[in-house]
Design a protein around this motif. Structure first.
Motif, mmCIF file in Angstrom:
data_model
loop_
_atom_site.group_PDB
_atom_site.id
_atom_site.type_symbol
_atom_site.label_atom_id
_atom_site.label_comp_id
_atom_site.label_asym_id
_atom_site.label_seq_id
_atom_site.Cartn_x
_atom_site.Cartn_y
_atom_site.Cartn_z
ATOM 1 N N LEU A 180 54.101 60.931 26.557
ATOM 2 C CA LEU A 180 53.490 62.133 26.003
ATOM 3 C C LEU A 180 54.567 63.081 25.495
ATOM 4 O O LEU A 180 55.587 63.295 26.167
ATOM 5 N N HIS A 181 54.326 63.637 24.311
ATOM 6 C CA HIS A 181 55.199 64.677 23.771
ATOM 7 C C HIS A 181 54.304 65.813 23.279
ATOM 8 O O HIS A 181 53.690 65.716 22.220
ATOM 9 N N LYS A 182 54.213 66.878 24.068
ATOM 10 C CA LYS A 182 53.419 68.042 23.678
ATOM 11 C C LYS A 182 54.302 69.010 22.900
ATOM 12 O O LYS A 182 55.346 69.436 23.394
ATOM 13 N N VAL A 183 53.867 69.340 21.708
ATOM 14 C CA VAL A 183 54.615 70.251 20.839
ATOM 15 C C VAL A 183 53.946 71.621 20.893
ATOM 16 O O VAL A 183 52.781 71.769 20.499
ATOM 17 N N HIS A 184 54.666 72.619 21.387
ATOM 18 C CA HIS A 184 54.131 73.983 21.391
ATOM 19 C C HIS A 184 54.502 74.623 20.056
ATOM 20 O O HIS A 184 55.626 75.070 19.846
ATOM 21 N N GLY A 185 53.545 74.611 19.138
ATOM 22 C CA GLY A 185 53.819 75.143 17.813
ATOM 23 C C GLY A 185 52.650 74.901 16.880
ATOM 24 O O GLY A 185 51.539 74.616 17.323
ATOM 25 N N GLU A 186 52.909 75.018 15.595
ATOM 26 C CA GLU A 186 51.876 74.889 14.576
ATOM 27 C C GLU A 186 52.133 73.675 13.696
ATOM 28 O O GLU A 186 53.284 73.285 13.459
ATOM 29 N N LEU A 187 51.060 73.093 13.199
ATOM 30 C CA LEU A 187 51.168 71.916 12.346
ATOM 31 C C LEU A 187 52.046 72.192 11.134
ATOM 32 O O LEU A 187 52.847 71.350 10.722
ATOM 33 N N GLN A 188 51.923 73.387 10.567
ATOM 34 C CA GLN A 188 52.658 73.723 9.349
ATOM 35 C C GLN A 188 54.174 73.674 9.556
ATOM 36 O O GLN A 188 54.933 73.492 8.605
ATOM 37 N N ASN A 189 54.616 73.816 10.799
ATOM 38 C CA ASN A 189 56.047 73.828 11.104
ATOM 39 C C ASN A 189 56.527 72.538 11.759
ATOM 40 O O ASN A 189 57.696 72.439 12.135
ATOM 41 N N PHE A 190 55.639 71.566 11.879
ATOM 42 C CA PHE A 190 55.981 70.317 12.557
ATOM 43 C C PHE A 190 56.838 69.441 11.651
ATOM 44 O O PHE A 190 56.494 69.189 10.506
ATOM 45 N N LYS A 191 57.966 68.994 12.185
ATOM 46 C CA LYS A 191 58.892 68.161 11.418
ATOM 47 C C LYS A 191 59.080 66.826 12.131
ATOM 48 O O LYS A 191 59.253 66.782 13.342
ATOM 49 N N THR A 192 59.070 65.760 11.379
ATOM 50 C CA THR A 192 59.320 64.440 11.937
ATOM 51 C C THR A 192 59.823 63.533 10.826
ATOM 52 O O THR A 192 59.843 63.923 9.660
ATOM 53 N N SER A 193 60.204 62.319 11.178
ATOM 54 C CA SER A 193 60.683 61.370 10.178
ATOM 55 C C SER A 193 59.509 60.710 9.469
ATOM 56 O O SER A 193 58.356 60.880 9.854
ATOM 57 N N GLN A 194 59.791 59.909 8.468
ATOM 58 C CA GLN A 194 58.750 59.246 7.686
ATOM 59 C C GLN A 194 58.048 58.158 8.506
ATOM 60 O O GLN A 194 58.664 57.504 9.349
#
Length: 227
Positions: free
Chosen positions: A137-151
């Protein structure tokens, strides 16, 4: 201020009501029933079997409902998970411990799963946590608009935001363009929502979109694929 209240739904399970968005987290006709139909039966169970690992991106960790139902389905009769699961969930408004304690979901789970439900909520934010072997599990505390990940990271999307009329910034064309870019080919997106503009935005992003029977009296829900 976002005041959260606990409400009982028609299948006996709790939902939550947000004063900030004037919307509920789950269907009033049945919280567990809706999540089971939309995200497990029409989503997790229908994912292409060629994927050796299931990489889930969820929008809205919320009550942890979709995560615990995914675990429940993934664990086989021997207590093991066959396909490894990486479960990433983005949540801008984490629930308080007091609200989580009021939810009645654990009463419907085995003691083992009830323990895992607690682990899902107690897991630290913004880092990988192995809840059990082969489920991270990886819970991201933030907003979708600011979510960064690889392709091409994800092959299953649980799109479980508040309704477009309540949280319009999460249903924009740009969001679906970005999601399409980070999905693997043959990956699938599922959502309770069947809004016409939502489906047009998905198609414009490149998804193949199909309506699917909705849960608990809803005429439709949405499934979409990256071909």
């Amino acid at each position: 201020m976002n005041e959260i209240t606990v409400q009982l739904t028609k299948d006996g399970s709790h939902t939550l009501m947000s004063s900030l968005f004037d919307d509920s987290y789950h269907a009033h006709n049945g919280a567990i029933s809706e999540s089971q139909h939309v995200y497990i039966d029409a989503g997790f169970n229908a994912l292409d079997t060629h994927f050796k690992q299931v990489n889930i991106l969820e929008l809205g960790f919320g009550s942890g409902m979709n995560a615990i139902l995914t675990l429940q389905k993934a664990i086989n009769s021997r207590g093991k998970i066959e396909r490894p699961i990486q479960y990433t969930s983005i949540e801008a408004y984490p629930l308080s411990v007091d609200i989580i304690k009021q939810l009645n979901y654990k009463h419907r789970l085995s003691p083992e799963l009830a323990h895992l439900f607690d682990l899902l909520h107690s897991a630290p934010w913004n880092r990988d946590i192995e809840i059990i072997p082969r489920f991270t599990l990886h819970k991201v505390h933030g907003e979708l608009q600011n979510f960064k990940t690889s392709q091409n990271d994800f092959n299953l999307i649980y799109y479980d935001a508040f309704a477009p009329s309540k949280q319009p910034e999460l249903w924009t064309q740009n969001n679906f363009d970005n999601i399409f870019k980070i999905m693997e080919k043959k990956g699938m997106l599922v959502s309770y929502c069947a809004n016409g503009q939502f489906k047009r935005n998905l198609k414009a992003a490149g998804f193949k979109v199909k309506a699917y029977p909705g849960a608990l009296g809803r005429r439709e829900m949405t499934r979409a694929w990256k071909e």
